[in-house]
Write a protein that holds these residues in place. Structure first.
Motif, PDB file in Angstrom:
ATOM      1  N   PRO A  26      71.149  72.638  26.612  1.00 48.02           N
ATOM      2  CA  PRO A  26      71.737  73.797  26.957  1.00 48.02           C
ATOM      3  C   PRO A  26      73.404  74.365  26.991  1.00 48.02           C
ATOM      4  CG  PRO A  26      70.953  71.895  28.878  1.00 48.02           C
ATOM      5  CD  PRO A  26      70.873  71.546  27.156  1.00 48.02           C
ATOM      6  N   ASP A  27      73.720  73.611  26.321  1.00 50.57           N
ATOM      7  CA  ASP A  27      75.722  74.066  25.829  1.00 50.57           C
ATOM      8  C   ASP A  27      75.645  75.056  24.813  1.00 50.57           C
ATOM      9  OD1 ASP A  27      74.373  72.353  23.599  1.00 50.57           O
ATOM     10  OD2 ASP A  27      76.624  70.952  23.503  1.00 50.57           O
ATOM     11  N   GLY A  28      73.967  75.243  24.452  1.00 56.68           N
ATOM     12  CA  GLY A  28      73.905  76.229  22.913  1.00 56.68           C
ATOM     13  C   GLY A  28      74.013  75.972  21.711  1.00 56.68           C
ATOM     14  N   SER A  29      74.263  74.980  22.002  1.00 50.04           N
ATOM     15  CA  SER A  29      74.278  73.958  20.445  1.00 50.04           C
ATOM     16  C   SER A  29      72.601  73.681  19.659  1.00 50.04           C
ATOM     17  CB  SER A  29      74.650  73.032  20.427  1.00 50.04           C
ATOM     18  OG  SER A  29      74.237  71.421  21.353  1.00 50.04           O
ATOM     19  N   ILE A  30      72.040  73.598  18.749  1.00 52.21           N
ATOM     20  CA  ILE A  30      70.678  73.411  17.884  1.00 52.21           C
ATOM     21  C   ILE A  30      71.137  71.272  17.486  1.00 52.21           C
ATOM     22  CG2 ILE A  30      68.754  73.931  16.585  1.00 52.21           C
ATOM     23  CD1 ILE A  30      69.494  76.559  17.573  1.00 52.21           C
ATOM     24  N   VAL A  31      70.127  71.203  17.703  1.00 48.96           N
ATOM     25  CA  VAL A  31      69.652  69.851  16.963  1.00 48.96           C
ATOM     26  C   VAL A  31      67.930  69.487  16.663  1.00 48.96           C
ATOM     27  CG1 VAL A  31      71.400  68.272  19.027  1.00 48.96           C
ATOM     28  CG2 VAL A  31      68.916  68.614  19.644  1.00 48.96           C
ATOM     29  N   ILE A  32      68.028  68.432  16.086  1.00 50.04           N
ATOM     30  CA  ILE A  32      67.169  68.545  14.742  1.00 50.04           C
ATOM     31  C   ILE A  32      66.854  67.190  15.800  1.00 50.04           C
ATOM     32  CG2 ILE A  32      65.741  67.956  12.923  1.00 50.04           C
ATOM     33  CD1 ILE A  32      68.497  69.160  11.349  1.00 50.04           C
ATOM     34  N   ALA A  33      65.460  67.344  16.280  1.00 50.80           N
ATOM     35  CA  ALA A  33      64.958  65.783  16.917  1.00 50.80           C
ATOM     36  C   ALA A  33      63.304  65.668  15.693  1.00 50.80           C
ATOM     37  CB  ALA A  33      64.330  66.248  18.161  1.00 50.80           C
ATOM     38  N   LYS A  62      69.005  58.629  11.276  1.00 45.68           N
ATOM     39  CA  LYS A  62      69.288  59.720  10.556  1.00 45.68           C
ATOM     40  C   LYS A  62      69.118  60.821  11.561  1.00 45.68           C
ATOM     41  CE  LYS A  62      68.284  63.160   6.820  1.00 45.68           C
ATOM     42  NZ  LYS A  62      67.403  62.936   6.015  1.00 45.68           N
ATOM     43  N   LEU A  63      68.110  60.909  12.706  1.00 47.09           N
ATOM     44  CA  LEU A  63      67.976  61.983  13.506  1.00 47.09           C
ATOM     45  C   LEU A  63      68.124  61.163  15.004  1.00 47.09           C
ATOM     46  CD1 LEU A  63      64.931  64.359  12.044  1.00 47.09           C
ATOM     47  CD2 LEU A  63      67.929  64.710  12.095  1.00 47.09           C
ATOM     48  N   LEU A  64      68.706  61.527  15.878  1.00 45.88           N
ATOM     49  CA  LEU A  64      69.240  60.706  16.847  1.00 45.88           C
ATOM     50  C   LEU A  64      68.234  60.685  18.260  1.00 45.88           C
ATOM     51  CD1 LEU A  64      73.156  60.605  17.150  1.00 45.88           C
ATOM     52  CD2 LEU A  64      71.748  58.988  16.214  1.00 45.88           C
TER      53      LEU A  64
END
Length: 234
Positions: A26-33, A62-64
């Motif tokens: 929602p904050d615009g950041s992109i994470v790797i899942a 490595k991936l949270l």
């Protein structure tokens, strides 16, 4: 199965390399899942769909984030994490929610069996019953209300059917359990158009006495639980 913590909502950007997914928060950041699903995931991973992630508190991972569920544009809920299927089935068996599997005294998981170096998902035993071997498969491929398995060719799945056939031929009980993690699926069929060899193995397994069970799930961003029996068409 209640998720142990509140899931994080995001928007799917893309799934790639089978085990990875980019998700915008929602904050615009992109994470790797991490995407815990080795299948084709046809109709389950369209960019722009709402997804929910669990977050690990293990700093060594490595991936949270792990992709757990998705809501399609047709408002169907899908459980993405195939590892949850065994948790759901075990929970349902222990709570006597699976009518066909009620009355066993003991449940063991990941027991070695067969002749091809396999492990059965669950072995149910009771002094008054023959041993029951249960192999669990997660179903998420939808086409016009029908769920199909497998969603890609599966040599491993074919091996499991041969092992179940062997168990059945020995006079023990062998069960193939389709755990349907898709709210839009109303019945299940074997996907002979995707893997004809799997369809042949399943037909032979059923002739040898292997029993097929199909159960659907209620899915949300808070919990998933098995809630109904579904019809299977071979």
């Amino acid at each position: 199965m209640q998720f142990s913590s509140t899931l994080i909502q995001g928007t799917l950007v893309k799934r790639y390399k089978r085990f990875l997914a980019d998700v915008q928060l929602p904050d615009g950041s992109i994470v790797i899942a991490h995407c815990p699903n080795t299948g084709a995931m046809t109709g389950c991973a369209e960019p722009g769909w709402k997804v929910w992630l669990s977050e690990s508190n293990n700093p060594k991972r490595k991936l949270l984030y792990t992709w757990e569920v998705v809501l399609t544009e047709q408002q169907h809920w899908i459980g993405i994490n195939t590892h949850r299927a065994n948790v759901l089935v075990k929970e349902a068996i222990l709570e006597n929610q699976i009518t066909e599997l009620v009355g066993y005294e003991n449940l063991q998981a990941e027991v070695k069996f067969g002749e091809e170096n396999s492990r059965i998902d669950f072995l149910l035993t009771d002094p008054q019953k023959v041993d029951c071997y249960v192999e669990v498969k997660s179903v998420t491929l939808l086409d016009d209300g029908t769920g199909y398995f497998p969603d890609a060719k599966t040599l491993r799945g074919q091996k499991h059917l041969r092992e179940l056939s062997l168990i059945a031929s020995q006079g023990k009980r062998a069960v193939l359990f389709f755990c349907v993690q898709h709210s839009g699926i109303q019945s299940v069929q074997v996907a002979r158009h995707i893997d004809p060899d799997y369809a042949k193995e399943l037909k032979q397994a059923m002739l040898n006495g292997v029993q097929v069970l199909c159960y659907g799930c209620e899915i949300s961003s808070e919990k998933i639980h098995i809630n109904q029996s579904l019809r299977f068409f071979s």
